[in-house]
Write an enzyme that holds these catalytic residues in place. Sequence first.
Site, PDB file in Angstrom:
ATOM      1  N   ASP A   6       0.876  -1.165   0.000  1.00  0.00           N
ATOM      2  CA  ASP A   6       0.000   0.000   0.000  1.00  0.00           C
ATOM      3  C   ASP A   6       0.922   1.228   0.000  1.00  0.00           C
ATOM      4  O   ASP A   6       2.101   1.130   0.361  1.00  0.00           O
ATOM      5  CB  ASP A   6      -0.864  -0.053   1.267  1.00  0.00           C
ATOM      6  CG  ASP A   6      -1.656   1.211   1.453  1.00  0.00           C
ATOM      7  OD1 ASP A   6      -2.282   1.650   0.482  1.00  0.00           O
ATOM      8  OD2 ASP A   6      -1.623   1.783   2.553  1.00  0.00           O
ATOM      9  N   ASP A  59      -0.238   5.274   0.505  1.00  0.00           N
ATOM     10  CA  ASP A  59      -0.539   6.305   1.520  1.00  0.00           C
ATOM     11  C   ASP A  59      -0.533   5.671   2.905  1.00  0.00           C
ATOM     12  O   ASP A  59      -1.227   4.689   3.143  1.00  0.00           O
ATOM     13  CB  ASP A  59      -1.932   6.908   1.265  1.00  0.00           C
ATOM     14  CG  ASP A  59      -1.945   7.824   0.049  1.00  0.00           C
ATOM     15  OD1 ASP A  59      -3.037   8.104  -0.461  1.00  0.00           O
ATOM     16  OD2 ASP A  59      -0.861   8.216  -0.406  1.00  0.00           O
TER      17      ASP A  59
HETATM   18  O1  LIG Z   1      -9.307   8.453   0.312  1.00  0.00           O
HETATM   19  C1  LIG Z   1      -8.580   7.720  -0.340  1.00  0.00           C
HETATM   20  O2  LIG Z   1      -8.723   7.553  -1.562  1.00  0.00           O
HETATM   21  C2  LIG Z   1      -7.569   6.925   0.435  1.00  0.00           C
HETATM   22  O3  LIG Z   1      -7.458   7.363   1.733  1.00  0.00           O
HETATM   23  C3  LIG Z   1      -6.157   6.936   0.011  1.00  0.00           C
HETATM   24  O4  LIG Z   1      -5.876   7.597  -1.068  1.00  0.00           O
HETATM   25  C4  LIG Z   1      -5.668   5.540   0.194  1.00  0.00           C
HETATM   26  O5  LIG Z   1      -4.532   5.286  -0.528  1.00  0.00           O
HETATM   27  P1  LIG Z   1      -3.690   3.951  -0.146  1.00  0.00           P
HETATM   28  O6  LIG Z   1      -3.500   3.999   1.351  1.00  0.00           O
HETATM   29  O7  LIG Z   1      -4.510   2.777  -0.596  1.00  0.00           O
HETATM   30  O8  LIG Z   1      -2.389   4.137  -0.901  1.00  0.00           O
HETATM   31 MG   LIG Z   2      -2.845   3.364   3.014  1.00  0.00          MG
END
Ligand SMILES: O=C(O)[C@H](O)[C@H](O)COP(=O)(O)O
Ligand SMILES: [Mg+2]
Length: 306
Positions: free
Chosen positions: A27, A29
């Site tokens: 992942d 973020d």
């Molecule tokens: O609101 C969103 O789209 C998500 O919080 C965010 O972008 C998640 O990203 P990830 O942690 O899957 O990289």
């Molecule tokens: Mg994330």
Amino acid sequence: MVQSKYLTGDSAAINEFLDKFDVFLFDCDGVLWSGDRLFEGTVETLELLRSKGKRVVFVTNNSTKSRQDYQKKLTGMGIPSEVEEIFASAYSSAIYISRILKLPEPRNKVFVLGESGIEQELRTENISFIGGTDPSLRRDITPADFAGLADGSMLDSDVGIVLAGLDFHVNYLKLAMAYQYLRRGAVFLATNLDSTLPMSHTFFPGAGSISVPLVNMTGQKPTALGKPSQAMMDAIEGKFRLDRARTCMVGDRLDTDIQFGIEGGLGGTLAVLTGVSKKEQWEAEDAAFVPAYYVDKLSDLRGASS
Ligand SMILES: O=C(O)[C@H](O)[C@H](O)COP(=O)(O)O
Ligand SMILES: [Mg+2]
């Protein structure tokens, strides 16, 4: 009750953990970075894994960027990557629309609530769309808009899909337009349903909080194409011929990343505490998903003897 094994500071346990897997799905973020701030030790940790022959794949629900945008961001942060190693919710949504949903022309145009990542991926799949970053919609609703939406003169009759993602410019007019399309039978899709976006040591409205007004108005839940939907897992498996038993999902969010890994039948899941979820959540009696392992931060994996 399932226990999560804490690895931070335990180099023998970290070595044993790494030896179990050939592929790590990361992942982004809350694991690699917070917004544009890379977490310390991320580059070195990924280099360590690659030096051990591990495959690294990036799997993000953030729909604001295309895979190409993410490759540029990763490279700019010192993390070499191929576009093929990046799976993002805008990409999986465009693939779903073009290759699975396949609405008959011309009623397969998409009304987008979201940013340019969605637009780029729809273009790549030759899917026509309106809305998104269109500057003409970044304004207050007017009496003419109310009339035009009511009698349909302001609507595009080719729109058959509403796709809601993370939209930093959402407003009343765009929600009103999306709602009118849904009332007229458009298919309701979401790139992902994350409630919050981890950023700058706090949280902001996530993609799931953009589509909630439409859920509230229609009583419909959208089909979501990001984690924990297995659409992305199937695409990753197809691309890399995964041995799921030798694959580990690394994430910061229980109801997307860890659920995605567990429901995908992966050999393991690793949670980090630098994003959304806290260990108290998976230590709770009624925890729906418990990561097999957890660390304080990704770079703790560098505690492995190289
Ligand atoms: O609101 C969103 O789209 C998500 O919080 C965010 O972008 C998640 O990203 P990830 O942690 O899957 O990289
Ligand atoms: Mg994330």
